[in-house]
Design an enzyme around this catalytic site. Structure first.
Site, PDB file in Angstrom:
ATOM      1  CD  GLU A   1       8.196  -0.414  -3.758  1.00 11.01           C
ATOM      2  OE1 GLU A   1       8.636   0.335  -2.865  1.00 11.01           O
ATOM      3  OE2 GLU A   1       7.086  -0.954  -3.716  1.00 11.01           O
TER       4      GLU A   1
ATOM      5  CB  CYS B   1       5.751   1.748  -0.996  1.00  9.64           C
ATOM      6  SG  CYS B   1       5.082   1.188  -2.571  1.00  9.64           S
TER       7      CYS B   1
END
Length: 448
Positions: free
Chosen positions: A223, A257
């Site tokens: 990720e 993020c």
């Protein structure tokens, strides 16, 4: 380097990477053979422990990280939900029968497949969600029956240790959960070792690329983030959009993020949205992060604050206009909104990881789509509109893991598949999807 000892013992004795891997490797069969009801009970008991220690865990997150106390409490609540979700997924982990009678060549046979754990899991986690992102590694590993070694971020290891302690006395085998405080070189030893079967990493692209080069022959989940973009159409509810976008800009001081970094607004609503966002960001309060009055926290380090502030100064020197914020006080950076940022500037092209966003006017959603698509892959994008055709067009145009409609890019629940495509990531988090990644089908075929 230290370890939260092999579950259920939780201390911080210094051990080597080799010792941690040897312990996890030896625990593979015991973890795999643990009945589902024991795994479920372990996860539920850990969830209950997290709930009981909610305030202590929230204070731990604040003390060593970037969040305010209100943000930290929400993270603890999400960790609690993540563990309970994993317990339910452990119940559903199974397989199915195969119809061997569909072919004359396989007649007279019966069989089935079931999902079995790959082996030792290594999880590497960042500083911005030091409890719940650890839970997103540990919980699916426990549900799947895989031993796991967590390498937490060096600035925020304590939350990981506390979560491991929540499993103490839960019936998991020794070696099921280990927390290993390691440097980057030691982390690469974990990743490259033949005893490691699966690596789950959440963090930056540069580190993710290094991990992928070292993890030859391993299953991977990466990720890696990206520049998350939102579009606001002329038919949008502007006050609602401004509320959501302000939250997406400042949550965890932008160190997220799925932080909202770029905003495109159609000309008819641009001025209203820019002013509404400016007013909301200006009204936010910085305070002691333990204070209930604090609306946003600080950046993780002085060095990071230096880099971000330099980017703001640089883009203003290239003609951008500062609408609000931009001042820096030590690790604290005011929530910042700019307009007129060139499309080739790092503030537009690279993940800033700070409470900084840009807003630009567009003449149509098609223009917004084209400029957003040129930015590359991201985890989430967002669009504010009530038109289904606009939603589907935006969703199909962008290389994004998810499209969030009428909410910020940083919306997430822990059950949804979460992750980016291509350069933004590989695979998906979200408990069910992580369990699938940590396991593989194993078939038995019996000739009767």
């Amino acid at each position: 380097m230290s370890v939260v000892g092999v579950s259920p013992v939780c201390n911080r004795e210094a051990i080597s990477v080799d010792e941690a891997l040897a312990t996890a490797h030896a625990a593979r069969r015991a973890c795999r053979d643990l009945p589902a009801h024991v795994r479920m009970s372990a996860l539920r008991n850990a969830a209950a422990s997290v709930f009981d220690k909610r305030e202590m865990m929230a204070h731990t997150i604040v003390a060593e990280g970037v969040k305010t106390i209100r943000e930290a409490r929400r993270e603890v609540d999400r960790c609690h939900e993540t563990l309970l979700l994993a317990a339910e997924e452990a119940r559903r982990l199974g397989g199915e029968c195969v119809n061997f009678g569909q072919s004359a060549a396989s007649a007279g046979r019966i069989g089935w497949w079931e999902r079995r754990p790959l082996g030792v899991v290594v999880g590497i986690t960042p500083y911005n969600d030091p409890l719940n992102l650890v839970a997103h590694k540990i919980a699916p590993a426990v549900a799947a029956g895989a031993p796991i070694i967590i390498k937490p971020h060096p600035r925020t290891p304590t939350s990981a240790h506390e979560l491991a302690r929540a499993f103490s006395g839960s019936g998991l085998p020794d070696g099921a959960i280990q927390i290993l405080e390691a440097d980057n070189t030691q982390a690469m030893e974990l990743v490259s070792d033949a005893r490691t079967s699966f690596v789950s990493f959440t963090g930056g692209k540069q580190a993710g690329e290094a991990i992928s080069r070292q993890a030859i022959g391993k299953r991977l989940a990466l990720e890696l983030g990206g520049v998350c973009i939102a579009a606001v159409a002329s038919d949008a509810d502007v006050p609602r959009a401004a509320d959501a976008l302000a939250s997406g800009i400042v949550w965890a001081a932008g160190q997220n993020c799925v932080h909202t970094q770029r905003i495109f607004a159609e000309r008819a609503v641009f001025e209203q949205l820019a002013q509404s966002l400016t007013d909301r960001l200006q009204a936010l309060r910085w305070d002691d992060p333990f204070s209930e009055m604090a609306d946003y926290g600080s950046l993780i380090s002085e060095e990071h604050a230096d880099r971000v502030h330099a980017q703001i100064v640089n883009t203003c020197s290239r003609g951008a206009t500062l609408l609000v914020g931009g001042r820096r006080f030590g690790r604290r950076l005011e929530p910042t909104l700019l307009t007129g940022v060139p499309d080739d500037h790092p503030l537009a092209r690279e993940e800033i990881f700070a409470p900084v966003a840009t807003i630009e006017v567009v003449d149509s959603l098609t223009e917004a789509e084209n400029r957003a698509a040129d930015n590359g892959a991201m985890i989430n994008s967002a669009i504010f509109t009530n038109r289904l055709d606009s939603i589907l067009s935006w969703h199909n145009a962008l290389d994004t893991g998810a499209t969030i409609v009428n909410d910020s890019t940083d919306f997430r629940i822990d059950a949804m598949p979460f992750g980016g495509n291509s350069s933004a990531g590989l695979g998906r988090e979200g408990i069910r999807f992580a369990i699938e990644a940590m396991t593989e089908p194993k078939l038995i075929c019996i000739r009767t």
